[in-house]
Design an enzyme around this catalytic site. Structure first.
Site, PDB file in Angstrom:
ATOM      1  N   LYS A 194      57.904 -15.862 -17.236  1.00  0.00           N
ATOM      2  CA  LYS A 194      57.756 -17.211 -17.561  1.00  0.00           C
ATOM      3  C   LYS A 194      58.903 -18.281 -17.203  1.00  0.00           C
ATOM      4  O   LYS A 194      60.163 -17.774 -17.620  1.00  0.00           O
ATOM      5  CB  LYS A 194      57.645 -17.383 -19.303  1.00  0.00           C
ATOM      6  CG  LYS A 194      57.296 -18.641 -19.405  1.00  0.00           C
ATOM      7  CD  LYS A 194      57.065 -18.520 -21.070  1.00  0.00           C
ATOM      8  CE  LYS A 194      56.850 -20.000 -21.574  1.00  0.00           C
ATOM      9  NZ  LYS A 194      56.167 -20.160 -22.801  1.00  0.00           N
ATOM     10  N   LYS A 247      53.920 -17.538 -15.270  1.00  0.00           N
ATOM     11  CA  LYS A 247      53.589 -19.096 -15.504  1.00  0.00           C
ATOM     12  C   LYS A 247      54.632 -19.802 -15.390  1.00  0.00           C
ATOM     13  O   LYS A 247      55.953 -19.279 -15.305  1.00  0.00           O
ATOM     14  CB  LYS A 247      53.649 -18.693 -16.933  1.00  0.00           C
ATOM     15  CG  LYS A 247      53.291 -19.984 -17.892  1.00  0.00           C
ATOM     16  CD  LYS A 247      53.359 -19.680 -19.382  1.00  0.00           C
ATOM     17  CE  LYS A 247      53.242 -21.075 -19.880  1.00  0.00           C
ATOM     18  NZ  LYS A 247      53.411 -21.232 -21.343  1.00  0.00           N
ATOM     19  N   SER A 273      49.474 -26.558 -18.418  1.00  0.00           N
ATOM     20  CA  SER A 273      49.274 -28.050 -18.753  1.00  0.00           C
ATOM     21  C   SER A 273      49.525 -29.118 -17.831  1.00  0.00           C
ATOM     22  O   SER A 273      48.729 -30.226 -17.475  1.00  0.00           O
ATOM     23  CB  SER A 273      49.883 -28.401 -20.027  1.00  0.00           C
ATOM     24  OG  SER A 273      51.122 -28.570 -20.215  1.00  0.00           O
TER      25      SER A 273
HETATM   26  C1  PBG Z   1      55.351 -21.370 -26.148  1.00  0.00           C
HETATM   27  C2  PBG Z   1      54.184 -21.694 -24.916  1.00  0.00           C
HETATM   28  C3  PBG Z   1      54.232 -22.775 -23.999  1.00  0.00           C
HETATM   29  C4  PBG Z   1      53.101 -22.743 -23.260  1.00  0.00           C
HETATM   30  C5  PBG Z   1      52.608 -21.516 -23.811  1.00  0.00           C
HETATM   31  N1  PBG Z   1      52.968 -21.040 -24.853  1.00  0.00           N
HETATM   32  C6  PBG Z   1      55.186 -23.786 -23.837  1.00  0.00           C
HETATM   33  C7  PBG Z   1      56.770 -23.605 -23.669  1.00  0.00           C
HETATM   34  O1  PBG Z   1      57.064 -22.509 -23.446  1.00  0.00           O
HETATM   35  O2  PBG Z   1      57.331 -24.442 -23.892  1.00  0.00           O
HETATM   36  C8  PBG Z   1      52.753 -23.644 -21.997  1.00  0.00           C
HETATM   37  C9  PBG Z   1      51.552 -23.827 -21.785  1.00  0.00           C
HETATM   38  C10 PBG Z   1      51.086 -24.925 -20.923  1.00  0.00           C
HETATM   39  O3  PBG Z   1      52.096 -25.774 -20.470  1.00  0.00           O
HETATM   40  O4  PBG Z   1      49.940 -25.126 -20.736  1.00  0.00           O
HETATM   41  N2  PBG Z   1      55.990 -20.363 -26.052  1.00  0.00           N
END
Ligand code: PBG
Length: 322
Positions: A194, A247, A273
């Site tokens: 991630k 991700k 997103s």
């Molecule tokens: C939080 C989390 C995030 C997303 C999924 N779980 C945001 C982040 O890490 O700030 C992002 C999902 C998306 O942008 O669609 N742990």
């Protein structure tokens, strides 16, 4: 010319014979945003077509998705500021609206696969995925909180838990805890690679979960790094993850491919997103054909090696594919 590649493209019938990758509705996990209350459906401003639902309307939404063949859902709660604290206490309070809703969803649709997110950010007054002390994100102290959250979600009926926090050692820690508490069948889809990405902002709007200070770079990965994803992948394999997730998806197709080649378990990709918002915004301006751009993106994520795709396009794509 003995070899004329265009021969295999000369008609739709031949093109579909030689088609190497095909999207299927069963590849999708649909992320959904839950809010407290009744009869609430509030659009996320930066994600046209995506809503935060109260439980009653979310049940209707899940029902209509199941009819389209979407069988898996990742449910995220949006909490008001006054429910948040430094320790994300609300995340494991048994009668908090999120856990109660999960129970109802699972009872109503026992055949659906319900995934939950394990990270502190929706419940944390600091807006970080871990426990903050003097500006630092504490690793091992966070694991204990994630453990309580995980057990509470498992008790509520989660089929898959998704640790998205990027703390070290969390997959092994949570696996052990789940097993010791009789949840051997609860799966772990680890957010393995991630990245600290600019593409999460609309999600943070949806949950009002942006960090109050600093950024997430001491726990999420540096977009410059590829080999480091192998370290994360190997740890998650050893620690018992059932799926490895990459991700975001589109700017990280090389990472999806790398993990797919290296590890013999299913690879998931989170089409995040910001990736959704980009296509929606340009389609709204008439700059792109939104439907084609959506299908091409999803197909490319699968072609790179992702078997599972978490995407806000799930419902829209399902309508076209089926
Ligand atoms: C939080 C989390 C995030 C997303 C999924 N779980 C945001 C982040 O890490 O700030 C992002 C999902 C998306 O942008 O669609 N742990």
């Amino acid at each position: 010319m003995l070899r004329r590649p265009r021969r295999n493209r000369k008609s739709a019938a031949i093109r579909s014979l030689v088609e190497e990758t095909r999207l299927s509705v069963s590849d999708f996990i649909f992320p959904l945003f839950l809010i407290d209350g009744i009869n609430q459906k509030v659009e996320v401003k930066s994600m046209p077509g995506i809503y935060r639902y109260s439980l009653d309307l979310m049940l209707e939404e899940i029902d209509s998705c199941l009819r389209l063949g979407i069988n898996a859902f990742d449910i995220f709660p949006a909490y008001p500021e006054d429910k948040k604290d430094r320790f994300a206490t609300e995340s494991y309070r048994e009668d908090t609206f999120y856990l109660k809703a999960l129970r109802t969803i699972k009872q109503t649709f026992p055949e659906a696969c319900i995934m939950t997110d394990v990270a502190m950010d929706p419940y944390n007054s600091d807006g970080h995925d871990g426990l903050v002390e003097n500006g630092k994100i504490l690793n091992d102290e966070t694991l204990e909180i994630l453990g309580k959250m995980t057990l509470a979600q498992a008790r509520a009926g989660a089929d898959i838990i998704g640790p998205s926090d990027m703390m070290d050692g969390r997959v092994g820690y949570l696996r052990k805890l789940l097993d010791e508490n009789g949840f051997k069948e609860v799966s772990i889809m680890s957010y393995t690679a991630k990245y600290a990405s600019a593409f999460y902002n609309p999600f943070r709007d949806a949950l009002d979960s942006a960090p109050k200070s600093g950024d997430k770079k001491t726990y999420q990965m540096d977009p410059a790094n590829r080999r480091e994803a192998l370290v994360e992948g190997q740890l998650d394999m050893e620690e018992g993850a059932d799926f490895l997730m990459v991700k975001p998806a589109l700017a990280y197709l090389d990472i999806i491919q790398l993990l797919h080649q290296q590890f013999p378990i299913p690879i998931a990709a989170y089409n995040v997103s910001g990736e959704y918002a980009m296509i929606k915004a340009s389609a709204a301006n008439g700059w792109l054909d939104g439907e084609r751009a959506m299908l091409e993106s999803l197909l490319s994520i699968k072609r790179a090696g992702a078997k599972v795709i978490l995407t806000y396009f799930a419902k829209e794509a399902a309508r076209i594919i089926t």
